[in-house]
Write an enzyme that holds these catalytic residues in place. Sequence first.
Site, mmCIF file in Angstrom:
data_model
loop_
_atom_site.group_PDB
_atom_site.id
_atom_site.type_symbol
_atom_site.label_atom_id
_atom_site.label_comp_id
_atom_site.label_asym_id
_atom_site.label_seq_id
_atom_site.Cartn_x
_atom_site.Cartn_y
_atom_site.Cartn_z
ATOM 1 N N SER A 29 -8.364 106.479 27.148
ATOM 2 C CA SER A 29 -7.845 107.827 27.417
ATOM 3 C C SER A 29 -7.843 108.709 26.181
ATOM 4 C CB SER A 29 -6.398 107.750 27.900
ATOM 5 O OG SER A 29 -6.343 107.174 29.162
ATOM 6 N N HIS A 60 -11.197 110.873 30.920
ATOM 7 C CA HIS A 60 -12.202 109.823 31.133
ATOM 8 C C HIS A 60 -13.466 110.446 31.710
ATOM 9 C CE1 HIS A 60 -9.795 106.168 30.400
ATOM 10 N NE2 HIS A 60 -8.797 106.982 30.690
ATOM 11 N N HIS A 82 -9.478 102.473 36.631
ATOM 12 C CA HIS A 82 -8.219 101.760 36.517
ATOM 13 C C HIS A 82 -7.802 101.268 37.900
ATOM 14 C CE1 HIS A 82 -8.299 104.664 33.200
ATOM 15 N NE2 HIS A 82 -7.601 103.776 32.514
ATOM 16 N N TYR A 84 -4.977 101.583 39.253
ATOM 17 C CA TYR A 84 -4.134 102.570 39.957
ATOM 18 C C TYR A 84 -4.952 103.636 40.675
ATOM 19 C CZ TYR A 84 -4.821 105.307 35.656
ATOM 20 O OH TYR A 84 -5.374 105.962 34.594
ATOM 21 N N GLU A 85 -6.263 103.685 40.413
ATOM 22 C CA GLU A 85 -7.090 104.654 41.142
ATOM 23 C C GLU A 85 -7.385 104.154 42.555
ATOM 24 O OE1 GLU A 85 -10.178 106.682 38.511
ATOM 25 O OE2 GLU A 85 -9.419 105.125 37.183
ATOM 26 N N ALA A 112 -5.083 103.656 25.232
ATOM 27 C CA ALA A 112 -3.815 104.270 24.857
ATOM 28 C C ALA A 112 -2.720 103.382 25.429
ATOM 29 C CB ALA A 112 -3.726 105.668 25.450
ATOM 30 N N MET A 210 -2.262 100.331 31.040
ATOM 31 C CA MET A 210 -2.740 100.164 32.414
ATOM 32 C C MET A 210 -4.231 99.823 32.463
ATOM 33 S SD MET A 210 -0.781 103.530 33.932
ATOM 34 C CE MET A 210 0.874 103.969 33.355
ATOM 35 N N SER A 211 -4.747 99.233 31.398
ATOM 36 C CA SER A 211 -6.203 98.989 31.374
ATOM 37 C C SER A 211 -6.520 97.747 30.557
ATOM 38 C CB SER A 211 -6.903 100.208 30.755
ATOM 39 O OG SER A 211 -6.546 100.338 29.390
ATOM 40 N N ASN A 234 3.152 106.534 22.375
ATOM 41 C CA ASN A 234 4.580 106.790 22.608
ATOM 42 C C ASN A 234 5.341 105.482 22.485
ATOM 43 O OD1 ASN A 234 3.000 106.445 25.359
ATOM 44 N ND2 ASN A 234 5.039 105.600 25.680
ATOM 45 N N HIS A 246 1.284 111.903 30.967
ATOM 46 C CA HIS A 246 -0.120 111.692 30.605
ATOM 47 C C HIS A 246 -0.540 112.722 29.551
ATOM 48 C CE1 HIS A 246 -4.119 110.103 30.932
ATOM 49 N NE2 HIS A 246 -4.637 111.226 31.388
HETATM 50 N N1 HPA Z 1 3.115 102.746 29.520
HETATM 51 C C1 HPA Z 1 1.962 102.411 30.157
HETATM 52 N N2 HPA Z 1 0.790 102.905 29.811
HETATM 53 C C2 HPA Z 1 0.735 103.768 28.788
HETATM 54 C C3 HPA Z 1 1.894 104.168 28.093
HETATM 55 C C4 HPA Z 1 3.145 103.615 28.473
HETATM 56 O O1 HPA Z 1 4.212 103.908 27.905
HETATM 57 N N3 HPA Z 1 1.486 105.039 27.134
HETATM 58 C C5 HPA Z 1 0.134 105.164 27.249
HETATM 59 N N4 HPA Z 1 -0.332 104.394 28.249
#
Ligand code: HPA
Length: 272
Positions: A29, A60, A82, A84-85, A112, A210-211, A234, A246
């Site tokens: 990402s 992406h 991903h 989740y898609e 990320a 998530m990847s 983060n 996001h």
């Molecule tokens: N959680 C899950 N996926 C992420 C996060 C998070 O805090 N930050 C960036 N991708």
Amino acid sequence: MSDEARRAAAIIRERIGSQRPRVGIVLGSGLGTFADRIEDAIAFDYAELPGFLVPTVAGHAGRLVVGRVGATELACLQGRVHLYEGHSARAVLPLVRTLQCLGCETFVATNAAGALDTDAIPGSLMLIVDHINMQGTNPLIGANDESFGPRFPAMTGAYDSGLADLLRTCARELGIGLREGVYMALSGPCFETPAEIRAFARLGANAVGMSTVPEVIVARHCGMRVAAVSVLTNLGAGLADEELSHAQTLHFSSLAAGDLQRLLEAFLARLD
Ligand code: HPA
């Protein structure tokens, strides 16, 4: 699925002439700008390649770019699908196996992620040394194609120690801070709850995302050496006084993109 990878590789080979990519890289990402550094670039939209699903998420692009960074020939996946898609976990099979069919021996994943260590600064980098798969599924579920790898692949040492050492050395020489830790993959698309983040930290995770884990599983299954780096965008939910989004992920991943780019360039230049 595997047939799709072979057909995709044939389509790519037809257009890349004498180029022989040795390294496959997935750009996570907001990290897609690395592809702009590729010389003699030849790009393929995922829509042109059998089995490649076009990512639906901002940040992406959905392009495979073949070319050179310095003397190293590589193939770059600018974007990934991903879980989740809404696709099956198997959706990553053609992407990763196409790289292997092209001759890539090394697979580098970037992503990320949220940090679980409270001293991590947003925008810093983390070398992934192991993973925990909490996605509740696995891309290798279903018929196994023995021509790519065994039914029950080992995941010990999934993240190659030699490649990790090279990344550490490059980061040190460049003065780029490189944390280390265990990456936990979740299905998303929700960010975690504060209670989940506390639980995952106790389970041994240093970052959540998530990847990556599906791609790494497929890459190891077909014998590629793997290295992976997270951009920590983060602190995990509840660890800082802020709402996760996001937009924040993209903001901090683009801030760190320069460091990641320099690290990858140095790494590629010294890869044997
Ligand atoms: N959680 C899950 N996926 C992420 C996060 C998070 O805090 N930050 C960036 N991708």
